[in-house]
Design a protein around this motif. Structure first.
Motif, mmCIF file in Angstrom:
data_model
loop_
_atom_site.group_PDB
_atom_site.id
_atom_site.type_symbol
_atom_site.label_atom_id
_atom_site.label_comp_id
_atom_site.label_asym_id
_atom_site.label_seq_id
_atom_site.Cartn_x
_atom_site.Cartn_y
_atom_site.Cartn_z
ATOM 1 N N MET A 74 35.497 36.704 42.130
ATOM 2 C CA MET A 74 34.559 37.814 41.963
ATOM 3 C C MET A 74 34.699 38.798 43.125
ATOM 4 S SD MET A 74 31.137 36.636 40.041
ATOM 5 C CE MET A 74 30.574 35.321 41.091
ATOM 6 N N ALA A 75 34.883 38.265 44.326
ATOM 7 C CA ALA A 75 35.061 39.134 45.485
ATOM 8 C C ALA A 75 36.291 40.021 45.297
ATOM 9 C CB ALA A 75 35.188 38.295 46.754
ATOM 10 N N GLU A 77 37.255 40.972 42.467
ATOM 11 C CA GLU A 77 36.982 41.714 41.229
ATOM 12 C C GLU A 77 37.988 41.409 40.108
ATOM 13 O OE1 GLU A 77 36.284 45.826 42.101
ATOM 14 O OE2 GLU A 77 34.493 45.362 43.256
ATOM 15 N N LEU A 78 38.356 40.128 40.020
ATOM 16 C CA LEU A 78 39.248 39.711 38.939
ATOM 17 C C LEU A 78 38.450 39.112 37.784
ATOM 18 C CD1 LEU A 78 41.916 38.131 41.256
ATOM 19 C CD2 LEU A 78 42.170 40.231 39.938
ATOM 20 N N ILE A 79 37.269 38.600 38.108
ATOM 21 C CA ILE A 79 36.366 38.122 37.054
ATOM 22 C C ILE A 79 34.981 38.687 37.333
ATOM 23 C CG2 ILE A 79 37.638 35.960 36.775
ATOM 24 C CD1 ILE A 79 35.386 34.544 38.285
ATOM 25 N N GLU A 80 34.109 38.627 36.324
ATOM 26 C CA GLU A 80 32.721 39.016 36.543
ATOM 27 C C GLU A 80 31.823 37.987 35.887
ATOM 28 O OE1 GLU A 80 32.762 42.950 34.967
ATOM 29 O OE2 GLU A 80 32.770 42.284 32.882
ATOM 30 N N SER A 81 30.616 37.852 36.419
ATOM 31 C CA SER A 81 29.706 36.852 35.877
ATOM 32 C C SER A 81 28.600 37.535 35.081
ATOM 33 C CB SER A 81 29.096 36.028 37.005
ATOM 34 O OG SER A 81 28.247 36.838 37.775
ATOM 35 N N TYR A 82 28.028 36.781 34.181
ATOM 36 C CA TYR A 82 26.899 37.299 33.413
ATOM 37 C C TYR A 82 26.066 36.117 32.941
ATOM 38 C CZ TYR A 82 29.679 35.876 29.354
ATOM 39 O OH TYR A 82 30.407 35.153 28.460
ATOM 40 N N GLN A 83 24.828 36.413 32.585
ATOM 41 C CA GLN A 83 23.960 35.341 32.098
ATOM 42 C C GLN A 83 23.429 35.715 30.724
ATOM 43 O OE1 GLN A 83 21.539 35.025 35.917
ATOM 44 N NE2 GLN A 83 22.000 32.894 35.504
ATOM 45 N N ILE A 84 22.948 34.717 30.014
ATOM 46 C CA ILE A 84 22.341 35.017 28.720
ATOM 47 C C ILE A 84 20.838 34.956 28.880
ATOM 48 C CG2 ILE A 84 24.274 34.387 27.249
ATOM 49 C CD1 ILE A 84 23.142 31.609 27.029
ATOM 50 N N SER A 85 20.145 35.684 28.017
ATOM 51 C CA SER A 85 18.730 36.004 28.253
ATOM 52 C C SER A 85 17.818 34.796 28.418
ATOM 53 C CB SER A 85 18.213 36.905 27.129
ATOM 54 O OG SER A 85 18.527 36.296 25.889
#
Lengths: 151, 151
Positions: A74-75, A77-85
């Motif tokens: 992530m640092a 910027e090769l992947i990104e994180s996300y969450q579900i509601s």
DNA sequence: GTAATATTGTTGCCATAGAAACAATAAAAA
DNA sequence: TTTTTATTGTTTCTATGGCAACAATATTAC
């Protein structure tokens, strides 16, 4: 040497040798990216909507190791994180555009490696290849059962 | 999935799974000894009169890694070093009595692991086992050539 | 519902291995 | 023989992963 022993020794040196050969090529074509980083990018690229625990069990490393790796990716910027509601605990990952670029380079490297070893397969009869693949698959199933029973 | 890809994925997960299963048993029966230590002891036990360079190329690790490992094994008095009279550069290793004890425990663990997976081999015809073994051996020879040509 | 338990992800500490620079020695070239 | 080159082993720095303790959240039991 007994057959089982011969099988195991053969396999482990085989993979050792491949790793040795792959490292050089990786080094030159994916300069600046470590094997473990690329390996993780590969997994996330193939399994979108995956979280730390899933990655760790699929890659047979600890959650801690994955947690550190995903932070690093992530640092960069090769992947990104996300969450579900409706879940504040689990964190999912997907590739960024830069990550997809690495993923594609890696894919093409894999093709090179395949080409490198193609001749071994071409020299082998289809029946023998089938025997090899089904044996490996049977062995994997055997170990899956043991791993499941272990807890 | 293509055959080559299937073969590679099958192999690497197979070895990952074995490592996972072996770790528990190793932990309990060779407490206090790390896998890498035991692996090195195993090699020296099987190849007496061997030096850093030989160990490193046979185990596919760097000389640096072997140098550190042998130092540690010497500190624990599991191996000892010696030199031959007309060569002041090369350093050879052999197991001590304590080292041989570890070697033997490891050997018996290997038997346990073999027994664990025996059924997979018993379920397979001799012809198929032969196909598997000869394929692995052919593949290894192919990579040996590439490694030699690489320098 | 609340309490007990399990799961998820993170962090600090340690062990291990690679890369590269280095010194000592050996082997080859001159 | 002397010089040059190669080999051997060591060390420092860095990357990586395991382990284990932990906090936050989710799930299950009551």
């Amino acid at each position: 040497m007994k057959e089982q022993e011969q099988f195991l020794n053969g396999l482990s040196t085989l993979l050792d040798k491949m790793q040795l050969l792959d490292r050089d090529t990786m080094q030159s074509q994916l300069n600046g990216f470590k094997p473990a980083e690329v390996h993780t990018i590969e997994f996330i690229g193939k399994h979108s909507h995956t979280n730390v625990t899933q990655i760790s069990s699929a890659m047979y490393v600890t959650r801690g190791a994955v947690s550190k790796m995903t932070k690093r990716l992530m640092a960069k910027e090769l992947i990104e994180s996300y969450q579900i509601s409706d879940n504040k605990k689990e964190i999912y990952f997907r590739l960024t555009t830069a990550g997809k670029r690495i993923f594609n380079i890696h894919e093409s490297l894999n093709h090179q490696f395949e080409k490198r070893d193609e001749s071994v397969f071409k020299q082998t009869s289809q029946a023998d290849i089938d025997a090899v693949l089904s044996f490996i698959s049977k062995y994997n199933q055997h170990l899956d059962v043991l791993i499941k029973d272990r807890q």
